[in-house]
Design a protein around this motif. Structure first.
Motif, mmCIF file in Angstrom:
data_model
loop_
_atom_site.group_PDB
_atom_site.id
_atom_site.type_symbol
_atom_site.label_atom_id
_atom_site.label_comp_id
_atom_site.label_asym_id
_atom_site.label_seq_id
_atom_site.Cartn_x
_atom_site.Cartn_y
_atom_site.Cartn_z
ATOM 1 N N TYR A 40 49.428 46.047 47.193
ATOM 2 C CA TYR A 40 49.210 45.376 45.911
ATOM 3 C C TYR A 40 49.902 44.024 45.866
ATOM 4 O O TYR A 40 49.371 43.055 45.301
ATOM 5 C CB TYR A 40 49.709 46.251 44.760
ATOM 6 N N GLN A 41 51.075 43.933 46.460
ATOM 7 C CA GLN A 41 51.808 42.666 46.439
ATOM 8 C C GLN A 41 51.010 41.554 47.117
ATOM 9 O O GLN A 41 51.005 40.410 46.655
ATOM 10 C CB GLN A 41 53.169 42.827 47.119
ATOM 11 N N THR A 42 50.318 41.895 48.192
ATOM 12 C CA THR A 42 49.484 40.909 48.886
ATOM 13 C C THR A 42 48.357 40.429 47.978
ATOM 14 O O THR A 42 48.064 39.227 47.902
ATOM 15 C CB THR A 42 48.889 41.519 50.162
ATOM 16 N N LEU A 43 47.729 41.364 47.289
ATOM 17 C CA LEU A 43 46.672 41.012 46.331
ATOM 18 C C LEU A 43 47.236 40.153 45.207
ATOM 19 O O LEU A 43 46.646 39.133 44.824
ATOM 20 C CB LEU A 43 46.054 42.291 45.756
ATOM 21 N N PHE A 44 48.375 40.551 44.695
ATOM 22 C CA PHE A 44 49.011 39.832 43.591
ATOM 23 C C PHE A 44 49.310 38.387 43.984
ATOM 24 O O PHE A 44 49.000 37.448 43.248
ATOM 25 C CB PHE A 44 50.299 40.553 43.193
ATOM 26 N N GLN A 45 49.877 38.204 45.152
ATOM 27 C CA GLN A 45 50.238 36.855 45.586
ATOM 28 C C GLN A 45 49.013 35.991 45.862
ATOM 29 O O GLN A 45 49.070 34.770 45.779
ATOM 30 C CB GLN A 45 51.143 36.932 46.820
ATOM 31 N N ALA A 46 47.887 36.645 46.164
ATOM 32 C CA ALA A 46 46.653 35.894 46.403
ATOM 33 C C ALA A 46 46.024 35.403 45.104
ATOM 34 O O ALA A 46 45.353 34.367 45.085
ATOM 35 C CB ALA A 46 45.654 36.763 47.167
ATOM 36 N N TYR A 47 46.246 36.127 43.998
ATOM 37 C CA TYR A 47 45.546 35.803 42.751
ATOM 38 C C TYR A 47 46.449 35.416 41.586
ATOM 39 O O TYR A 47 45.992 34.743 40.659
ATOM 40 C CB TYR A 47 44.661 36.986 42.326
ATOM 41 N N ALA A 48 47.688 35.849 41.581
ATOM 42 C CA ALA A 48 48.574 35.538 40.460
ATOM 43 C C ALA A 48 48.932 34.057 40.470
ATOM 44 O O ALA A 48 49.276 33.496 41.507
ATOM 45 C CB ALA A 48 49.839 36.384 40.533
ATOM 46 N N SER A 49 48.834 33.430 39.317
ATOM 47 C CA SER A 49 49.135 32.004 39.228
ATOM 48 C C SER A 49 49.360 31.625 37.772
ATOM 49 O O SER A 49 48.864 32.286 36.857
ATOM 50 C CB SER A 49 47.981 31.175 39.798
ATOM 51 N N GLU A 50 50.101 30.561 37.577
ATOM 52 C CA GLU A 50 50.314 30.034 36.231
ATOM 53 C C GLU A 50 49.445 28.810 35.980
ATOM 54 O O GLU A 50 49.523 28.198 34.913
ATOM 55 C CB GLU A 50 51.799 29.702 36.042
ATOM 56 N N GLU A 51 48.610 28.451 36.968
ATOM 57 C CA GLU A 51 47.687 27.329 36.816
ATOM 58 C C GLU A 51 46.421 27.805 36.096
ATOM 59 O O GLU A 51 45.827 28.811 36.496
ATOM 60 C CB GLU A 51 47.310 26.758 38.181
ATOM 61 N N PRO A 52 45.994 27.111 35.035
ATOM 62 C CA PRO A 52 44.820 27.549 34.260
ATOM 63 C C PRO A 52 43.573 27.797 35.105
ATOM 64 O O PRO A 52 42.876 28.794 34.913
ATOM 65 C CB PRO A 52 44.608 26.389 33.277
ATOM 66 N N GLU A 53 43.301 26.910 36.045
ATOM 67 C CA GLU A 53 42.106 27.071 36.879
ATOM 68 C C GLU A 53 42.190 28.344 37.718
ATOM 69 O O GLU A 53 41.217 29.087 37.861
ATOM 70 C CB GLU A 53 41.936 25.855 37.790
ATOM 71 N N ASP A 54 43.364 28.594 38.267
ATOM 72 C CA ASP A 54 43.555 29.789 39.082
ATOM 73 C C ASP A 54 43.537 31.051 38.227
ATOM 74 O O ASP A 54 43.090 32.112 38.669
ATOM 75 C CB ASP A 54 44.877 29.700 39.845
ATOM 76 N N GLN A 55 44.012 30.939 36.997
ATOM 77 C CA GLN A 55 43.998 32.090 36.097
ATOM 78 C C GLN A 55 42.564 32.522 35.794
ATOM 79 O O GLN A 55 42.283 33.714 35.649
ATOM 80 C CB GLN A 55 44.738 31.759 34.806
ATOM 81 N N GLN A 56 41.661 31.566 35.716
ATOM 82 C CA GLN A 56 40.253 31.905 35.486
ATOM 83 C C GLN A 56 39.699 32.735 36.640
ATOM 84 O O GLN A 56 38.908 33.659 36.436
ATOM 85 C CB GLN A 56 39.429 30.628 35.312
ATOM 86 N N THR A 57 40.129 32.413 37.849
ATOM 87 C CA THR A 57 39.689 33.184 39.015
ATOM 88 C C THR A 57 40.253 34.593 38.963
ATOM 89 O O THR A 57 39.572 35.567 39.304
ATOM 90 C CB THR A 57 40.128 32.486 40.315
#
Length: 242
Positions: A50-67
């Motif tokens: 799960y940590q690998t998945l989290f680090q691939a998708y977790a972000s505080e950038e608005p554009e990345d949050q949409q993903t």
């Protein structure tokens, strides 16, 4: 498909990796593990954990949050199609990278205060995923390419047309191998149910009765069709044997 927002981005050694907070309960841990399984299946990516998945998708950038939010909807669609109830899927989404990134630095008091908003987010993602599933089936049976909004506008003016669409969608979903329970939940987000509940004030019990009744009715029709086809084949075989 929700592509990782970190793909193609360079990272520096000074950037500390985002780490998820451990779930507070065993139920939360199970939901997190299920999210990982579903994400692997949806993305066809074998994340180590799960940590690998989290680090691939977790972000505080608005554009990345949409993903990350798109990933939640994708996971929700896969989970709903697999037969998980909307209530269960909401719990899965609450363990996704987006929600967990939002809460990772919160104190217990802050997390408790934010819980209603985050649950609303998770419920919205699940409802959106279910509407998308309904739309895909509806487009397949009608031969049209429509958005959910177009589908809703076209059918809410006539109860008969909306109910007939529900029946067609149910038949298609059952033929696709979905369980009766999964298809029942699918109808909750159809134009007829949404209009009846949102505009006419249909109560949850009546809506549930309608959805279950529609599924049973279509199942009965399909069973009769299968029996009829089998009988016809047997009769034809006997004729050929003579």
């Amino acid at each position: 498909m929700a592509k990782s927002p970190k793909a193609g981005k360079e990272t520096t050694s000074e950037e500390a990796p985002l780490l998820p907070r451990e779930p507070d309960t065993e139920k939360g841990q199970q939901a997190r593990e299920q999210y990982l399984v579903l994400a692997k299946a949806a993305l066809r990516v074998n994340f180590e954990d799960y940590q690998t998945l989290f680090q691939a998708y977790a972000s505080e950038e608005p554009e990345d949050q949409q993903t990350a939010q798109q990933l939640d909807r994708t996971v929700a669609q896969v989970a709903l199609q697999a037969g998980h109830s909307p209530r269960q899927v909401i719990q899965f989404v609450a363990q996704g990278p987006y929600v967990q990134c939002e809460t990772r630095a919160q104190s217990p008091e802050e997390k408790k205060a934010a819980l209603p908003k985050l649950l609303h987010y998770a419920r919205t993602q699940v409802d959106t995923a279910q509407k998308q599933r309904y739309t895909e089936y509806a487009n397949a049976v009608t031969g049209k390419i429509q958005s959910y909004a177009d589908l809703y506008r076209e059918h809410v003016s006539s109860d008969l047309a909306a109910i007939q669409l529900d029946q067609q969608v149910v038949a298609a979903a059952l033929r696709a191998g979905e369980s009766a329970e999964a298809v029942t939940h699918l109808l909750y987000q159809g134009p007829y149910a949404q209009f009846q509940q949102g505009v006419k004030g249909m109560d949850a019990g009546s809506l549930d009765q309608y959805a279950k009744g529609t599924v049973v009715q279509v199942q009965s029709i399909q069973s009769l069709q299968i029996s009829g086809d089998s009988g016809g084949r047997r009769k034809k075989a006997k004729t050929l044997d003579r």
